[in-house]
Enzyme design. Structure first.
Site, PDB file in Angstrom:
ATOM      1  CG  ASP A   1     163.965  28.560 128.435  1.00  0.00           C
ATOM      2  OD1 ASP A   1     163.757  29.105 127.343  1.00  0.00           O
ATOM      3  OD2 ASP A   1     164.245  29.194 129.468  1.00  0.00           O
TER       4      ASP A   1
ATOM      5  CG  HIS B   1     159.481  31.470 135.581  1.00  0.00           C
ATOM      6  ND1 HIS B   1     159.068  32.704 136.016  1.00  0.00           N
ATOM      7  CD2 HIS B   1     159.966  31.639 134.332  1.00  0.00           C
ATOM      8  CE1 HIS B   1     159.282  33.580 135.055  1.00  0.00           C
ATOM      9  NE2 HIS B   1     159.831  32.963 134.025  1.00  0.00           N
TER      10      HIS B   1
HETATM   11  N1  COA Z   1     165.794  22.328 139.708  1.00  0.00           N
HETATM   12  C1  COA Z   1     165.909  21.918 140.986  1.00  0.00           C
HETATM   13  N2  COA Z   1     165.612  22.699 142.040  1.00  0.00           N
HETATM   14  C2  COA Z   1     165.186  23.947 141.782  1.00  0.00           C
HETATM   15  C3  COA Z   1     165.038  24.433 140.467  1.00  0.00           C
HETATM   16  C4  COA Z   1     165.374  23.558 139.417  1.00  0.00           C
HETATM   17  N3  COA Z   1     165.287  23.944 138.156  1.00  0.00           N
HETATM   18  N4  COA Z   1     164.601  25.695 140.519  1.00  0.00           N
HETATM   19  C5  COA Z   1     164.476  26.012 141.799  1.00  0.00           C
HETATM   20  N5  COA Z   1     164.824  24.965 142.564  1.00  0.00           N
HETATM   21  C6  COA Z   1     164.813  24.879 144.031  1.00  0.00           C
HETATM   22  C7  COA Z   1     166.058  25.507 144.623  1.00  0.00           C
HETATM   23  O1  COA Z   1     167.122  24.579 144.698  1.00  0.00           O
HETATM   24  C8  COA Z   1     165.548  25.957 145.964  1.00  0.00           C
HETATM   25  O2  COA Z   1     165.497  24.829 146.798  1.00  0.00           O
HETATM   26  P1  COA Z   1     165.767  24.970 148.398  1.00  0.00           P
HETATM   27  O3  COA Z   1     164.700  25.893 148.878  1.00  0.00           O
HETATM   28  O4  COA Z   1     165.657  23.578 148.889  1.00  0.00           O
HETATM   29  O5  COA Z   1     167.148  25.561 148.508  1.00  0.00           O
HETATM   30  C9  COA Z   1     164.127  26.393 145.666  1.00  0.00           C
HETATM   31  O6  COA Z   1     163.726  25.683 144.508  1.00  0.00           O
HETATM   32  C10 COA Z   1     163.989  27.877 145.398  1.00  0.00           C
HETATM   33  O7  COA Z   1     165.058  28.267 144.545  1.00  0.00           O
HETATM   34  P2  COA Z   1     165.311  29.777 144.075  1.00  0.00           P
HETATM   35  O8  COA Z   1     166.627  29.887 143.409  1.00  0.00           O
HETATM   36  O9  COA Z   1     165.021  30.708 145.203  1.00  0.00           O
HETATM   37  O10 COA Z   1     164.160  29.915 143.034  1.00  0.00           O
HETATM   38  P3  COA Z   1     164.025  30.993 141.972  1.00  0.00           P
HETATM   39  O11 COA Z   1     162.582  31.269 141.859  1.00  0.00           O
HETATM   40  O12 COA Z   1     164.917  32.146 142.184  1.00  0.00           O
HETATM   41  O13 COA Z   1     164.561  30.213 140.665  1.00  0.00           O
HETATM   42  C11 COA Z   1     165.222  29.956 138.446  1.00  0.00           C
HETATM   43  C12 COA Z   1     164.232  30.578 139.410  1.00  0.00           C
HETATM   44  C13 COA Z   1     164.682  30.108 137.047  1.00  0.00           C
HETATM   45  C14 COA Z   1     166.572  30.665 138.574  1.00  0.00           C
HETATM   46  C15 COA Z   1     165.403  28.447 138.809  1.00  0.00           C
HETATM   47  O14 COA Z   1     164.155  27.809 138.823  1.00  0.00           O
HETATM   48  C16 COA Z   1     166.368  27.732 137.887  1.00  0.00           C
HETATM   49  O15 COA Z   1     167.577  27.824 138.083  1.00  0.00           O
HETATM   50  N6  COA Z   1     165.836  26.988 136.862  1.00  0.00           N
HETATM   51  C17 COA Z   1     166.673  26.290 135.925  1.00  0.00           C
HETATM   52  C18 COA Z   1     167.119  27.215 134.813  1.00  0.00           C
HETATM   53  C19 COA Z   1     165.998  27.585 133.892  1.00  0.00           C
HETATM   54  O16 COA Z   1     165.255  26.748 133.408  1.00  0.00           O
HETATM   55  N7  COA Z   1     165.899  28.879 133.604  1.00  0.00           N
HETATM   56  C20 COA Z   1     164.929  29.417 132.677  1.00  0.00           C
HETATM   57  C21 COA Z   1     163.896  30.202 133.395  1.00  0.00           C
HETATM   58  S1  COA Z   1     162.621  30.723 132.258  1.00  0.00           S
END
Ligand code: COA
Length: 375
Positions: A312, A258
């Protein structure tokens, strides 16, 4: 000048609607902790709280609920329109396209008038569940089930969706899922809604755009994909390999992580309890068993990065227990989030400023047009 990619961490509004502490796992609506609302309230009362900024009196609550019940019904023109849509159209696309049509039936057109805010709230809260449920029935080749005003909001939705009366305890848990989905500060769909309303477009346009924004898999679309992901795994013994492979390929695990919560999502915690309860009523499903194992192994790999299951992850399993097809999961999120979107649109208009960010141009200048034959 610096580009704030994705506007991460940039405040764009002052808001008193909800509060998140992502480090401590706290979520409050109008200052009230979410677990207190889940324990004591219901979705429509929480909607009132979000939209009008206070808990309603008995009289205000009754009027709000009565008005919403009156607006559950769809004009036959909309039902006929639904019948003409190709049956494999994704429910989020259907919802996104029907919402603006609802504006036609609303006589309060002025977005700056409080009457528009009230009638749009009542219309959308009333009619969106009916659109979703009717679309499910129609897309499966069945006649729509008409709303039943004598049922609670959640019971009526499940009744229209499945054509059978739901268990009261299960409908109650479903209602509480709606509370948990109702609001979540300035996330991307809420931001979309206020950007649209800042142009003084009406609330129906704002909500329709927000539905489109919610449909993406990085936002609300994740719950549907959680189901496909868990379903793809044959049995619990294959989960660890599956997770390792995804992480090696740098793929995102759906329902994990998240932008704000860097600890356990407080909403996920509550839905996990509901799963425990529903499994006592309906038995332990394969999907539930897989989800629990998936969570355990997922955390082994991701916890150190502060990545935990989000709402989710568990709603996908809960909605599966209710027999809801996965393509409808995000619609349920949308039908609940209407309250949050409307609350933010209403709040934003109190001190409206048209959104107009800027850019850093990195293209060329004084480049001359080349006719086709010379390209
Ligand atoms: N699975 C695997 N790795 C994940 C991840 C996931 N669901 N979410 C984040 N990461 C990792 C990224 O690959 C990244 O790794 P790195 O630093 O080695 O490159 C790190 O965590 C940070 O990622 P980032 O995109 O900056 O995090 P964020 O805070 O912007 O991500 C989301 C938030 C929600 C976009 C992300 O967690 C995600 O895509 N989740 C899956 C989709 C989901 O469940 N969405 C509903 C949200 S309520």
């Amino acid at each position: 000048m610096k580009v704030y990619s994705g506007l991460a961490g940039i405040p764009v509004v002052k808001s008193s609607i909800s509060y998140i502490d992502g480090q401590k796992g706290i979520l409050e609506y109008r200052g009230i902790p979410i677990h207190e609302l889940v324990e004591n309230s219901n979705f429509l009362e929480v909607s009132y709280l979000l939209i009008f900024g206070k808990l309603p009196s008995k009289k205000e609550y009754k009027k709000f609920v009565d008005d919403i019940k009156e607006s559950l019904f769809l004009d036959e023109a909309i039902i006929n329109f639904l019948k003409d849509i190709p049956s494999d159209t994704h429910p989020m696309k259907v919802l996104q396209s029907i919402v603006p049509i609802l504006a036609t039936f609303d006589k309060n057109k002025d977005v700056l008038d409080e009457k528009h805010h009230y009638s749009a709230a009542v219309n959308l809260l009333g009619k969106v569940p009916t659109i979703i449920a009717n679309w499910k029935r129609i897309s499966e080749g069945n006649p729509p089930v008409y709303p039943d005003k004598s049922l609670s909001y959640a019971e009526n939705f499940l009744f229209m969706l499945t054509n059978s009366l739901p268990d009261k305890k299960i409908a109650d848990m479903f209602d509480k899922c709606l509370i948990l989905h109702a609001e979540h500060t300035i996330n991307v769909s809420t931001f979309t809604a206020i950007v649209v309303v800042s142009t003084l477009a009406d609330f129906y346009s704002a909500v329709s755009s927000a539905v489109g924004s919610l449909s993406g898999r990085l936002h609300g679309g994740a719950n549907e994909r959680v189901f496909y992901m868990l379903n793809e795994i044959e049995d619990e013994s294959k989960i660890e390999d599956f997770i390792r492979e995804m992480l090696n390929k740098k793929e995102r695990i759906m329902g994990f992580g998240h932008r704000i919560y860097k600890t356990y999502d407080p909403r996920a915690k509550i839905i996990k309890q509901f799963l425990n309860e529903i499994s006592k009523i309906k038995g332990v499903s394969n999907l539930y068993k897989k989800a629990l194992k998936f969570e355990e192994i997922g955390l082994k790999y991701l916890k150190e990065k502060h990545i935990y299951p989000n709402i989710d992850f568990f709603t996908a399993v809960f909605y599966n227990y209710l027999g809801i097809p996965p393509q409808f999961y995000t619609c349920i999120f949308a039908m609940a989030r209407i309250s949050g979107w409307i609350a933010h649109c209403k709040e934003y208009l109190k001190d409206n400023k048209l959104f107009r960010p800027t850019q850093i141009y990195d293209g060329g200048h004084n480049i001359h047009y080349v006719p086709f034959e010379k390209r």
